[in-house]
Scaffold this active site. Structure first.
Site: not given
Length: 397
Positions: A148, A203, A230, A238, A265, A288, A325
């Site tokens: 987001a 992230h 997330n 793999r 989440h 969060d 989300i």
């Protein structure tokens, strides 16, 4: 989610300094325990049989440490990235009433001047003890996994800017999310370590080799994973990626993984699997949460992003048919309750919402119920429904 106790669920504890109930703390459950406070400290927390004070009747309640959230963007209609000190105070007060007695205020990727302004706003609240610190979620993250966050403000790690941000905080910054693949990762990580700031990996689209190199660069520091699963490439047998590297590091006791156990989440079975795999000492439940926590469905902000909340789920307003989300709308006690409902032992869930986050960010006087610790308590019914909250020895709910 995140609702106050009904009047008919409340017991009047306004003048109470001694409780006799089931104690849940430090990974243990003591069915018949006494907790006594004096001023802002605990003077006893243990089995009723070992208590030397006057005998009192046992209540059908659970008493646990005040909950600790190390990743929270706001609540009660206000957000840390979006407003001034009054907005921050609103968010803090909301979560405190819901049982979160200590928290970090999380910011999102933004222009350097905006980040410096927000740090200047929040730092006095840290020095006053209202916030436990500041968490910077960006801007040194991956655009490919920005979630987001606004990709316009995501940049490669800039050691000079990082030093400016830390200097502006004057010790208030306690954690920073950074992608392992960003340029100058090792230098930035060392700067964070030198300032006693948690290096939180997240992230990110990093492959496993890049993730391992990042972990090696963090030796000697405190490391976490920002909301595991997330904002990361999914783990494949793999292509194990950052998820596998973080789980392995947590299993070795080198890293704490954040889990947003709100059934949005993460599926509750995924949460239970991580508890079974690495144990509660390496897990920090985090909300969060953004401004919409505790609020009705509608339109909100998360930094520069427009957010729509529909049926309690926050997503980017312009994310089309595949909603992205945009933070959480639950509070910490919701996360504990959802984890337990998904099969996690209550003692483990509480430990991951109290003792582990306290250890992660250096809150040495809270997170467990023991003599000498700060008198932060959450009192619930047997169903984990909120009844009362004590912070610094004062009942706030």
């Amino acid at each position: 989610m995140g609702t106050s106790p009904r009047d008919d669920e409340r017991d009047d504890l306004a003048d109470t300094t001694v409780l006799r109930a089931t104690l849940v703390s430090g990974g243990m459950v003591i069915p018949d325990a006494v907790v006594e406070t004096a001023g802002d400290r605990l003077v006893y927390a243990g089995p009723a049989a070992g208590y030397s004070g006057a005998t009192i009747a046992r209540q059908d309640l659970l008493v646990m440490p005040g909950l600790i959230d190390v990743h929270c963007h706001g609540g009660g209609g206000a957000g840390f990235p979006d407003g001034g000190s009054s907005a921050a105070a609103t968010a803090i007060a909301f979560h405190r009433r819901m049982g979160t007695t200590s928290m970090l205020g999380s910011l999102v990727s933004a222009a350097p001047d905006t980040l410096l302004d927000r740090i200047a706003t929040l730092s006095p609240l840290v020095r006053a003890g209202e916030l436990g610190g500041i968490h910077l979620e960006g801007p040194f993250i991956a655009r490919s996994r920005c979630g987001a966050q606004d990709p316009r403000y995501i940049i490669d790690a800039d050691p000079g800017l990082l030093r400016d941000l830390l200097a502006a905080g004057g010790g208030a910054i306690r954690s920073m999310t950074i992608a392992p693949e960003t340029s100058h990762f090792a230098e930035a990580a060392q700067i964070l370590i030198d300032h006693d700031v948690v290096v939180s990996l997240g992230h990110s689209s990093a492959d496993h080799a890049t993730a391992r190199r990042a972990l090696d660069a963090c030796i000697g520091g405190t490391v976490s994973a920002t909301h595991l699963f997330n904002g990361m490439e999914p783990m494949h047998h793999r292509s194990p990626g950052l998820v596998a590297a973080c789980l392995a590091a947590a299993g070795r006791g080198e890293l704490v993984v954040e889990l947003v156990s709100d059934a949005v989440h993460l599926d509750p079975a995924t949460v239970a699997m991580v508890f079974d795999t690495v144990g509660p000492d390496q897990i920090a439940l985090v909300s969060d949460a953004m401004a919409a926590a505790g609020m009705p469905d509608g339109h909100y902000r998360l930094g520069p992003a427009q957010v729509t909340v529909d049926r309690g789920i926050a997503h980017l307003s312009d994310s089309g048919d595949r909603p992205v989300i945009a933070g959480g709308t639950s509070v910490m006690l919701d996360l504990v309750r959802t984890a337990v409902g998904g099969g996690v032992d209550v003692a483990a869930a509480v430990a991951s919402a109290t003792r582990t986050p306290a250890r992660l960010v250096g809150m040495s006087d809270r997170g467990v119920l023991a003599a000498g610790m700060r008198a932060d308590l959450v009192v619930t019914g047997p169903d984990l429904g909120l009844r009362h909250v004590m912070r610094d020895g004062k009942w706030v709910q």
